[in-house]
Enzyme design. Sequence first.
Site, PDB file in Angstrom:
ATOM      1  N   HIS A   1    -100.024 -10.442  11.001  1.00 24.84           N
ATOM      2  CA  HIS A   1     -98.726 -10.919  10.506  1.00 24.84           C
ATOM      3  C   HIS A   1     -98.394 -12.281  11.115  1.00 24.84           C
ATOM      4  O   HIS A   1     -98.778 -12.565  12.254  1.00 24.84           O
ATOM      5  CB  HIS A   1     -97.628  -9.914  10.860  1.00 24.84           C
ATOM      6  CG  HIS A   1     -97.881  -8.536  10.323  1.00 24.84           C
ATOM      7  ND1 HIS A   1     -98.439  -7.536  11.085  1.00 24.84           N
ATOM      8  CD2 HIS A   1     -97.670  -8.016   9.090  1.00 24.84           C
ATOM      9  CE1 HIS A   1     -98.554  -6.433  10.344  1.00 24.84           C
ATOM     10  NE2 HIS A   1     -98.103  -6.705   9.126  1.00 24.84           N
TER      11      HIS A   1
ATOM     12  N   HIS B   1     -92.594 -11.271  16.535  1.00 23.90           N
ATOM     13  CA  HIS B   1     -91.611 -11.451  15.451  1.00 23.90           C
ATOM     14  C   HIS B   1     -90.200 -11.717  15.975  1.00 23.90           C
ATOM     15  O   HIS B   1     -89.310 -12.038  15.178  1.00 23.90           O
ATOM     16  CB  HIS B   1     -91.569 -10.218  14.549  1.00 23.90           C
ATOM     17  CG  HIS B   1     -92.830  -9.980  13.766  1.00 23.90           C
ATOM     18  ND1 HIS B   1     -93.396 -10.958  12.973  1.00 23.90           N
ATOM     19  CD2 HIS B   1     -93.631  -8.888  13.665  1.00 23.90           C
ATOM     20  CE1 HIS B   1     -94.494 -10.468  12.411  1.00 23.90           C
ATOM     21  NE2 HIS B   1     -94.669  -9.230  12.814  1.00 23.90           N
TER      22      HIS B   1
ATOM     23  N   ASP C   1    -102.830 -11.871  15.331  1.00 28.19           N
ATOM     24  CA  ASP C   1    -102.208 -10.704  14.683  1.00 28.19           C
ATOM     25  C   ASP C   1    -102.179 -10.968  13.174  1.00 28.19           C
ATOM     26  O   ASP C   1    -102.022 -12.116  12.747  1.00 28.19           O
ATOM     27  CB  ASP C   1    -100.792 -10.512  15.224  1.00 28.19           C
ATOM     28  CG  ASP C   1    -100.135  -9.241  14.720  1.00 28.19           C
ATOM     29  OD1 ASP C   1    -100.087  -8.259  15.481  1.00 28.19           O
ATOM     30  OD2 ASP C   1     -99.664  -9.236  13.558  1.00 28.19           O
TER      31      ASP C   1
ATOM     32  N   ASP D   1    -104.282  -5.718  13.977  1.00 30.79           N
ATOM     33  CA  ASP D   1    -103.993  -5.191  12.647  1.00 30.79           C
ATOM     34  C   ASP D   1    -104.678  -5.972  11.524  1.00 30.79           C
ATOM     35  O   ASP D   1    -104.501  -5.636  10.350  1.00 30.79           O
ATOM     36  CB  ASP D   1    -102.480  -5.090  12.398  1.00 30.79           C
ATOM     37  CG  ASP D   1    -101.701  -6.258  12.970  1.00 30.79           C
ATOM     38  OD1 ASP D   1    -102.327  -7.260  13.363  1.00 30.79           O
ATOM     39  OD2 ASP D   1    -100.461  -6.170  13.008  1.00 30.79           O
TER      40      ASP D   1
END
Length: 356
Positions: A172, A134, A170, A257
Amino acid sequence: MPTSRSSALHLAFDPLFYEHRSRGHHPERPERLEAARRGLARCEAAGLTAALLPPRDATPAELARAHHPAYLAELDRLDGHFAALDADTYLAPRSMAAARRAAGGAIALAEALVAAGEGSPRQGLALLRPPGHHATRDQGMGFCLLNNIALAAHAALAAGLSRVAIVDWDVHHGNGTQDIFWTDDRVLFVSLHESPLYPGTGAVQEAGEGRGLGRTINVPLPASATDPVYRLAFEEVVLPALRRYRPELVLVSAGFDAHARDPLASMQVTEPGYAWMARALREAADEMAGGRLGLVLEGGYDLPAIEASVEASLHGALGWPVAEVTGEVGDRHREAVAVARHAAEAAWAEGAAARD
Ligand SMILES: [Zn+2]
């Protein structure tokens, strides 16, 4: 091409990564890394040799390849203190030491894979934190301070490669990695992520700009995607994109995740799904990248899921036997994959015309 079975890999790890720890409860905690280590240990018990890369810090010049000087100056100013970049993203006194060492580990892994000669491992694993995907060029966010995998890709380019692929599974969207390579055709970035979900970016229309047009591919998926959904997304979008691009190195933003047990998201991936995806990327790496495949830890917040998923992913990455993934894919997910495929193909064609 038959995938050979590997019995050794490069490992980037340092106990310093445990020293990034928030004062209160935070899901991005040192215990995650202990769980990942247990997953690796299970593979070592089954015959894997993990060759530890000499720990080193990323240098200021290396960090400047991916991050803006003003952001790096801000991190230097916060070094040694408790601080927060936003509501989610903390720094503790040893966080920057850990972050520089983590970035250095990802860089060392990329350099080892590029340099891999006859008889040395072609696969690697970076078990590190804080995570990175991120972190944009000029802003840390979403638990991430420095973008480890972007720095690894830059290191591979600096070492002489021309084409690096980053596959981000991931749950996200890897907005930071996308930002850093937005106009860069030397890196293919493919992200599969739950949508809607933090950080809110990663629509199919986000495809890069300029020379980078078509080199960013987003596969947003509705919640509850299962192993067969991810397999379909790989077969329809990820693997065809890799074959078009022909990377010389495949890096994976390996967050765990999207696992069914994860508390921060709502996907339904299980261990066989991670093993299948890693195996597919290993086969792609064998086909076009001399077997060079590096997994870099990102998120994942359920400890048993991390442990089992790291083990499963390593089985796939090493070419060890993995279970087949079968099952139904519902209309909602099938449609999402089809939309992402069409967008990726259109942007690829448009980008190719622009680069000519
Ligand atoms: Zn994540």
